[in-house]
Design a protein around this motif. Structure first.
Motif, PDB file in Angstrom:
ATOM      1  N   TYR A   1      -2.157  -0.993  -4.247  1.00 38.48           N
ATOM      2  CA  TYR A   1      -3.284  -0.359  -3.570  1.00 38.48           C
ATOM      3  C   TYR A   1      -2.844   0.990  -3.015  1.00 38.48           C
ATOM      4  O   TYR A   1      -1.702   1.152  -2.585  1.00 38.48           O
ATOM      5  CB  TYR A   1      -3.783  -1.244  -2.434  1.00 38.48           C
ATOM      6  CG  TYR A   1      -4.516  -2.471  -2.914  1.00 38.48           C
ATOM      7  CD1 TYR A   1      -5.874  -2.425  -3.191  1.00 38.48           C
ATOM      8  CD2 TYR A   1      -3.843  -3.672  -3.112  1.00 38.48           C
ATOM      9  CE1 TYR A   1      -6.554  -3.548  -3.658  1.00 38.48           C
ATOM     10  CE2 TYR A   1      -4.502  -4.792  -3.571  1.00 38.48           C
ATOM     11  CZ  TYR A   1      -5.853  -4.727  -3.846  1.00 38.48           C
ATOM     12  OH  TYR A   1      -6.527  -5.830  -4.300  1.00 38.48           O
TER      13      TYR A   1
ATOM     14  N   LEU B   1       0.816  -1.206   0.000  1.00 41.29           N
ATOM     15  CA  LEU B   1       0.000   0.000   0.000  1.00 41.29           C
ATOM     16  C   LEU B   1       0.848   1.253   0.000  1.00 41.29           C
ATOM     17  O   LEU B   1       1.910   1.281   0.604  1.00 41.29           O
ATOM     18  CB  LEU B   1      -0.828   0.042   1.277  1.00 41.29           C
ATOM     19  CG  LEU B   1      -2.208  -0.568   1.305  1.00 41.29           C
ATOM     20  CD1 LEU B   1      -2.780  -0.410   2.687  1.00 41.29           C
ATOM     21  CD2 LEU B   1      -3.107   0.091   0.301  1.00 41.29           C
ATOM     22  N   GLU B   2       0.344   2.252  -0.687  1.00 41.88           N
ATOM     23  CA  GLU B   2       0.935   3.579  -0.559  1.00 41.88           C
ATOM     24  C   GLU B   2      -0.199   4.506  -0.223  1.00 41.88           C
ATOM     25  O   GLU B   2      -1.296   4.365  -0.773  1.00 41.88           O
ATOM     26  CB  GLU B   2       1.562   4.013  -1.880  1.00 41.88           C
ATOM     27  CG  GLU B   2       2.995   3.587  -2.018  1.00 41.88           C
ATOM     28  CD  GLU B   2       3.586   4.029  -3.331  1.00 41.88           C
ATOM     29  OE1 GLU B   2       3.126   5.045  -3.884  1.00 41.88           O
ATOM     30  OE2 GLU B   2       4.494   3.335  -3.803  1.00 41.88           O
ATOM     31  N   GLY B   3       0.059   5.443   0.669  1.00 37.76           N
ATOM     32  CA  GLY B   3      -1.077   6.287   0.998  1.00 37.76           C
ATOM     33  C   GLY B   3      -0.712   7.537   1.762  1.00 37.76           C
ATOM     34  O   GLY B   3       0.439   7.794   2.069  1.00 37.76           O
ATOM     35  N   VAL B   4      -1.748   8.286   2.035  1.00 44.93           N
ATOM     36  CA  VAL B   4      -1.602   9.560   2.730  1.00 44.93           C
ATOM     37  C   VAL B   4      -2.456   9.498   3.984  1.00 44.93           C
ATOM     38  O   VAL B   4      -3.582   9.005   3.949  1.00 44.93           O
ATOM     39  CB  VAL B   4      -2.119  10.712   1.826  1.00 44.93           C
ATOM     40  CG1 VAL B   4      -1.970  12.051   2.518  1.00 44.93           C
ATOM     41  CG2 VAL B   4      -1.379  10.709   0.501  1.00 44.93           C
ATOM     42  N   ASP B   5      -1.894   9.990   5.074  1.00 46.69           N
ATOM     43  CA  ASP B   5      -2.666  10.082   6.310  1.00 46.69           C
ATOM     44  C   ASP B   5      -3.000  11.533   6.575  1.00 46.69           C
ATOM     45  O   ASP B   5      -2.091  12.352   6.720  1.00 46.69           O
ATOM     46  CB  ASP B   5      -1.854   9.527   7.482  1.00 46.69           C
ATOM     47  CG  ASP B   5      -1.958   8.028   7.568  1.00 46.69           C
ATOM     48  OD1 ASP B   5      -3.060   7.536   7.845  1.00 46.69           O
ATOM     49  OD2 ASP B   5      -0.937   7.352   7.335  1.00 46.69           O
ATOM     50  N   LEU B   6      -4.275  11.841   6.588  1.00 46.86           N
ATOM     51  CA  LEU B   6      -4.689  13.191   6.972  1.00 46.86           C
ATOM     52  C   LEU B   6      -4.980  13.156   8.464  1.00 46.86           C
ATOM     53  O   LEU B   6      -6.064  12.767   8.898  1.00 46.86           O
ATOM     54  CB  LEU B   6      -5.930  13.621   6.178  1.00 46.86           C
ATOM     55  CG  LEU B   6      -5.713  13.654   4.664  1.00 46.86           C
ATOM     56  CD1 LEU B   6      -7.014  13.934   3.940  1.00 46.86           C
ATOM     57  CD2 LEU B   6      -4.688  14.708   4.293  1.00 46.86           C
ATOM     58  N   ASP B   7      -3.950  13.482   9.215  1.00 47.38           N
ATOM     59  CA  ASP B   7      -3.985  13.303  10.668  1.00 47.38           C
ATOM     60  C   ASP B   7      -3.868  14.685  11.319  1.00 47.38           C
ATOM     61  O   ASP B   7      -2.770  15.115  11.694  1.00 47.38           O
ATOM     62  CB  ASP B   7      -2.786  12.390  11.051  1.00 47.38           C
ATOM     63  CG  ASP B   7      -2.680  12.141  12.541  1.00 47.38           C
ATOM     64  OD1 ASP B   7      -3.598  12.534  13.277  1.00 47.38           O
ATOM     65  OD2 ASP B   7      -1.665  11.566  12.958  1.00 47.38           O
TER      66      ASP B   7
ATOM     67  N   TYR C   1      -4.175   4.476  -0.556  1.00 49.54           N
ATOM     68  CA  TYR C   1      -5.196   4.846   0.425  1.00 49.54           C
ATOM     69  C   TYR C   1      -5.061   6.305   0.832  1.00 49.54           C
ATOM     70  O   TYR C   1      -3.979   6.899   0.744  1.00 49.54           O
ATOM     71  CB  TYR C   1      -5.127   3.953   1.665  1.00 49.54           C
ATOM     72  CG  TYR C   1      -3.955   4.214   2.579  1.00 49.54           C
ATOM     73  CD1 TYR C   1      -4.053   5.160   3.599  1.00 49.54           C
ATOM     74  CD2 TYR C   1      -2.763   3.518   2.442  1.00 49.54           C
ATOM     75  CE1 TYR C   1      -2.989   5.405   4.439  1.00 49.54           C
ATOM     76  CE2 TYR C   1      -1.687   3.758   3.264  1.00 49.54           C
ATOM     77  CZ  TYR C   1      -1.810   4.704   4.264  1.00 49.54           C
ATOM     78  OH  TYR C   1      -0.742   4.950   5.095  1.00 49.54           O
TER      79      TYR C   1
END
Lengths: 487, 358
Positions: free
Chosen positions: B109, A67-73, B111
């Motif tokens: 994937y 997975l690659e992703g962004v956390d809007l934290d 996210y």
């Protein structure tokens, strides 16, 4: 922030969250503000706190690897979670206590978990606790925080020391450092140098002479170290013949008779001894004596010529401001080594008994190569009381007699990974097995765990100072820049 | 189709309202929740609201649809949300919500995770919080009856979920969008107009919304509807729409065509709702695109599984949030004695009102 988690007997578990710069070997202070008492503890092991859900987090992140992703934290919760995940658990040992600021051995109380304050003990405070007086001490090294560690000369004087660790960790380096400092402070030392590492201590790395050049006297047995039979004396001769060369008792009696006869005639020379032995009527005794006597002669350690003979008293006189006799045992066979050591130990004992010598510091590298079994106890008991203070240096802890560990006042422990070696070292009365097992495995080269009186019984990890002297402790390498000398 | 960047949009009102609720905390003795086994309330909203229905039909009449794999490339999007209680205060509770959108491109994937958003819900502010959020995200003009404080985490989570669903509907094109739950509207959490708007938006952009229910209380012939397909060869669907709708259309608003779905040969099958307003064949084709473009394990799409995993709170995250609240908002943490534990000791059981106790 650090907090007490558990206390069980001598072990304290401390939780540190967020993580602080605390490592194995560091000291912490648990202050009970209300009673003005503090516990001094040492971190011997560290790990992560078993935070609930950590397994789930790890499994979750491992399953999301693709997975690659962004956390809007927006609240930056992640940084707090990371702090929790990185929370550390220190296993510590109680080393002492402070009562109204004074060092105390009373560690029978436990500090309150809820109100105690924990902090890392800075080098300055720790050095104060060690009652370190730099002006009287031997400069040994530095603590992790940079604090200079000098060991009180009284903690070495009259004491039995062991320097041990695996090959290449800096044992000889430390022993040379101790030797140089003792010599510079007027100490008289003798070194059994099995690898010829100490013979150039009078030189700098650039081949120049050090200020202590004249105080290091290298002696190579059979070469510039020879003794006359008269000087060695019957006792030494007999011990060598019996213990090293295995002379039977009957033959020893005959030798004693010959020796005494020649001495009475004031004709005690090697030649006369040879002739007298050849004149012995019993062929078996003659043969036994002759073979052993010839072995002694072949070493070229004995001479009749007083002008080339060494007299220890004269050598000691040269060292009135301190000095060291470096007995170069390199390139000589095992029997010869034993003969030399037998002679020296006997002679030194005599000198000490007769107050011809006040005291002497003996540095014995790999003593099992030349010290016979019966000498171990003698060295750590009788000879010690006479004033011979030994430092054993070895990479084989099991080669040192177990009684030595029990009697040792100080141990300088370098890195060991072998469990068997560590088990032997932990026999020393001054330290718990856990500390030795965990800390010794982690020690980087030139760092040693000092145990015993040397640092007021506070085990400390010390980085050993470097030397400006030529040490020759390095192994010769084939793939190096050094070139072979063509004849 | 260009890959979307969801990180440019954030539910700012969640941030602002959450912060306000925390800052206004007064006299906040804070009883920490147990973190041994955090009970995450996930986005399966219909689970709590649906009743058990018995339908009497002949099983043989049910229409079984065989699915085939297709080469047609489609983006698959999934989303899920989660809420958790962080502890009690003297006048309410602290909770956190989080949501995740997951999508699959050709190789991997991706996210975007929203939150956690932390709220301090009290009797005093719950009405304001709830209606403000509903107003912002549902466009609701009228105040709705506010639930008990203990139900608020779930309600706030639901609003976040609807917002994320809305985001997907208006951002994606020609894609398959996976919701967790069903396409049934009847409760205050699932306003008919809102669901209708979102589906319409999705449809207008060429998307098909599929909703997977892990649990449903619908039964036919006394059996879970998902179980009706167990002995069929995967991948297949069982069309239950007519039966369910004829029987319950008066009580519930079915925005989806209801199927039992068995997408891989496994012991698991699920209820699957497909947007009713699209052609039946288009819907079935969307399911075929799903099984051809996404990894499907145990009949469940990986996209949705990842969305669930990423949304769920772990115990260490709960401790981290509790620490954040203490440090940033100065909420004093006080442990209240557990009466049940004191009275009954080890015989007190581990669950009190469905919550684990320390």
């Amino acid at each position: 922030m650090m907090q007490i988690y558990k206390i069980d007997a001598n072990t304290v578990q401390v939780i540190c969250c967020p993580p602080e710069d605390v490592n194995r070997g560091d000291y912490l202070l648990i202050e009970d503000v209300n009673s003005e008492r503090s516990l001094i503890i040492q971190v011997i092991n560290s790990g992560y706190v078993n935070v609930p859900g950590i397994l789930e987090d790890i499994l979750r992140s491992s399953s999301t690897e693709k997975l690659e992703g962004v956390d809007l934290d927006p609240l930056e919760v992640k940084s707090f979670v990371n702090i929790i995940k990185d929370a550390e658990l220190f296993t510590c040992k109680i080393r002492g206590a402070l009562n109204k600021g004074k060092l105390s051995n009373n560690v029978s109380w436990i500090p309150p978990r809820s109100t105690s304050r924990l902090r890392k003990l800075p080098d300055v405070d720790l050095i104060k606790l060690l009652e370190n007086e730099p002006q009287k001490g031997l400069d040994i090294g530095t603590l992790k925080g940079g604090g200079q560690i000098s060991i009180n000369i009284n903690s070495i004087d009259g004491k039995l020391n062991i320097i041990t660790g695996k090959k290449g960790t800096g044992k000889s380096h430390l022993s040379k450092l101790l030797l140089i400092q003792l010599v510079s402070r007027g100490g008289i030392c003798i070194v059994f140098d099995v690898n010829g590492e100490y013979i150039n201590l009078g030189y700098t790395k650039n081949e120049g002479k050090t200020s202590l050049y004249d105080r290091f006297i290298p002696l190579t047995p059979g070469n510039d170290f020879k003794v006359t039979p008269q000087y060695a004396g019957l006792g030494v001769f007999l011990r060598v013949m019996e213990n090293v060369l295995g002379l039977p008792a009957t033959s020893a009696w005959e030798f004693r008779r010959i020796w005494k006869e020649l001495k009475k005639q004031d004709a005690l020379t090697l030649n006369n001894l040879n002739s007298a032995i050849r004149a012995v009527s019993n062929n078996y005794i003659q043969d036994a004596l002759l073979r052993r006597f010839e072995s002694l002669i072949n070493t070229k350690f004995f001479t009749d010529d007083w002008s080339v003979a060494t007299v220890l008293e004269a050598e000691m006189d040269k060292m009135d401001k301190g000095g060291a006799l470096i007995i170069n045992l390199q390139n000589i066979n095992s029997k010869f080594r034993q003969i030399v050591v037998e002679f020296l130990l006997s002679k030194l004992s005599q000198l000490l008994e007769n107050w011809g010598l006040k005291a002497v510091f003996l540095f014995a590298e790999e003593a099992h190569l030349y010290l016979r079994e019966t000498y171990w106890n003698d060295v750590v008991t009788r000879m010690r009381h006479l004033g011979m203070f030994t430092t054993f240096i070895t990479n084989q802890p099991d080669s040192i007699h177990k009684s030595v560990y029990r009697q040792a006042d100080n141990i300088f422990l370098f890195n060991f990974t072998n469990e068997h070696d560590l088990e032997i070292v932990s026999r020393a009365a001054m330290i718990d097995v856990e500390t030795v097992n965990i800390i010794a495995r982690q020690l980087p080269p030139h760092h040693c765990l000092m145990l015993g009186k040397v640092l007021n019984n506070f085990p400390l990890i010390v980085r050993i100072n470097s030397l400006k002297e030529k040490t020759m402790g390095e192994t010769r390498l084939f793939f190096s820049d050094l070139k072979i000398k063509k004849s | 189709m260009q890959v979307l960047d969801f990180s440019q949009k954030a539910p700012y009102d969640f941030i602002e309202l959450g912060n306000t609720s925390l800052k206004n905390t007064i006299e906040s003795s804070h009883r920490l929740r147990n973190i041994d086994s955090p009970t995450n309330y996930i986005g399966n909203f219909n689970r709590l609201n649906e009743h058990e229905f018995i339908v009497n039909f002949d099983e043989k009449k049910l229409d079984m649809i065989r699915l085939v794999y297709t080469d047609e490339k489609t983006h698959i999007f999934g989303l899920d949300t989660s809420s958790i209680e962080l502890g009690e205060t003297s006048n309410g509770l602290l909770c956190a919500v989080r949501g995740t959108i997951v999508w699959k491109d050709k190789v991997k994937y991706n996210y975007t995770r929203y939150g956690p958003f932390i709220f301090h819900v009290t009797e005093n502010n719950k009405q304001f919080l709830y209606n403000k959020l509903r107003q912002m995200y549902f466009g609701a003009s009228k105040a709705a009856p506010t639930p008990d404080v203990w139900w608020m985490p779930g309600r706030i989570r639901n609003i976040l979920e609807r917002w994320l669903q809305g985001q997907l509907s208006q951002s994606c094109e020609d894609s398959v969008i996976l919701w967790d739950g069903s396409l049934t509207a009847w409760t205050i959490d699932s306003p008919v107009a809102l669901i209708d708007d979102m589906l319409q938006m999705a449809r207008s952009r060429g998307n098909v919304v599929l909703a997977f229910s892990k649990k449903t209380k619908f039964t036919i012939f006394g059996r879970r509807i998902a179980d009706l397909i167990n002995n069929r060869d995967a991948p297949c669907l069982l069309d239950l729409d007519e039966i369910i709708r004829q029987q319950y259309g008066n009580y519930l608003c079915f925005f989806g065509r209801v199927y039992a779905a068995k997408l891989t040969p496994s012991q698991f099958s699920f209820r699957l709702d497909v947007d009713r307003e699209i052609e039946r064949e288009t819907g079935i084709n969307a399911v075929q695109k799903l099984i051809s473009n996404d990894i499907v394990v145990e009949s469940y799409p990986e996209t949705l599984r990842l969305a669930h995993i990423l949304s769920r709170f772990s115990a260490s995250e709960i401790i981290g949030m509790q620490r954040l609240i203490a440090e940033n908002f100065g909420i004093r943490t006080v442990f209240r004695p557990n009466i049940r534990q004191i009275l009954f000791g080890p015989y007190g059981g581990g669950l009190v009102n469905n919550k684990m106790i320390l």
